[in-house]
Structure formats: C-alpha cells, structure tokens
Design a protein around this motif. Structure first.
Motif: not given
Length: 113
Positions: A57-58, A91-92, A63-65, A100-104
C-alpha cells in the motif's frame, strides 16, 4: 505489527513454497485531476499452482526486473522509516533474483489460494 513480525510473515510465505510470481498488478486512483499513490498486488504461486496475494500500500520507487523466467522470489523487507521518506516505511524486494523492488507504507497477505 513489528518489522520482525513482518519479516517472519514473509519468510513463512517463502518457506511454504510461495515464491513463483504469477502476476503483478499496479494500480492507483485518479480523482478530480489528482493521482493517489500506487497499490501493488503480487500474486505468488507454489509449484502445485496454489497461490496467495501480497498487497503493498502507498507504493513509490517501483522497479520490476525480468520476471519472464520461473525463478523463485525470496521476498524480504527492511525498515526505512528512519530515512525520513514521507509515506514510506518499508522497502520490499526480491533478495535472490532482483525480480522487483518497491517502497511502501505497509504490506500484507491479502488471501490464500
């Protein structure tokens, strides 16, 4: 839920064999000319085709590899709340193959399959 509880929850998901990416959905609301942050749903499958969904969420910094191969995603997270990034707590990411990598602000298991 504490960071350690979140990490244990994600470790449990991988330990149960859910790590093959079945799908990634990225969406956000656009209303009155303004856009909200993104919600990212990651559908993970085990080798038998059972699946579950993680919902972040949020999200920012998504980033998707290369997810074309059937690689096992080893999902991990770190607490970045001290980095003072507004609206970002975690950071997941895939710790093995950089899928993949994202912050939420939060991530949770939405449902099992």
């Amino acid at each position: 839920m504490s960071i350690e509880e979140k990490k244990n929850e994600l470790y449990s998901i991988n330990k149960r064999g859910f790590g093959f990416i079945r799908g990634i959905e990225i969406k956000r609301e656009i209303k009155d000319g303004a856009a909200s942050t993104f919600e990212v749903s990651i559908s993970l499958s085990d080798i038998d085709g059972n699946y579950l969904k993680l919902v972040a969420i949020s999200c920012t910094d998504i980033s998707i590899g290369n997810i074309n191969n059937m690689l096992f995603a080893s999902i991990d997270l770190i607490d970045i709340s001290s980095h003072q990034l507004e609206g970002s707590k975690y950071k997941v990411f895939d710790a093995e193959n950089n899928l993949f990598e994202l912050t939420c602000i939060d991530i949770l298991e939405a449902r099992g399959g």
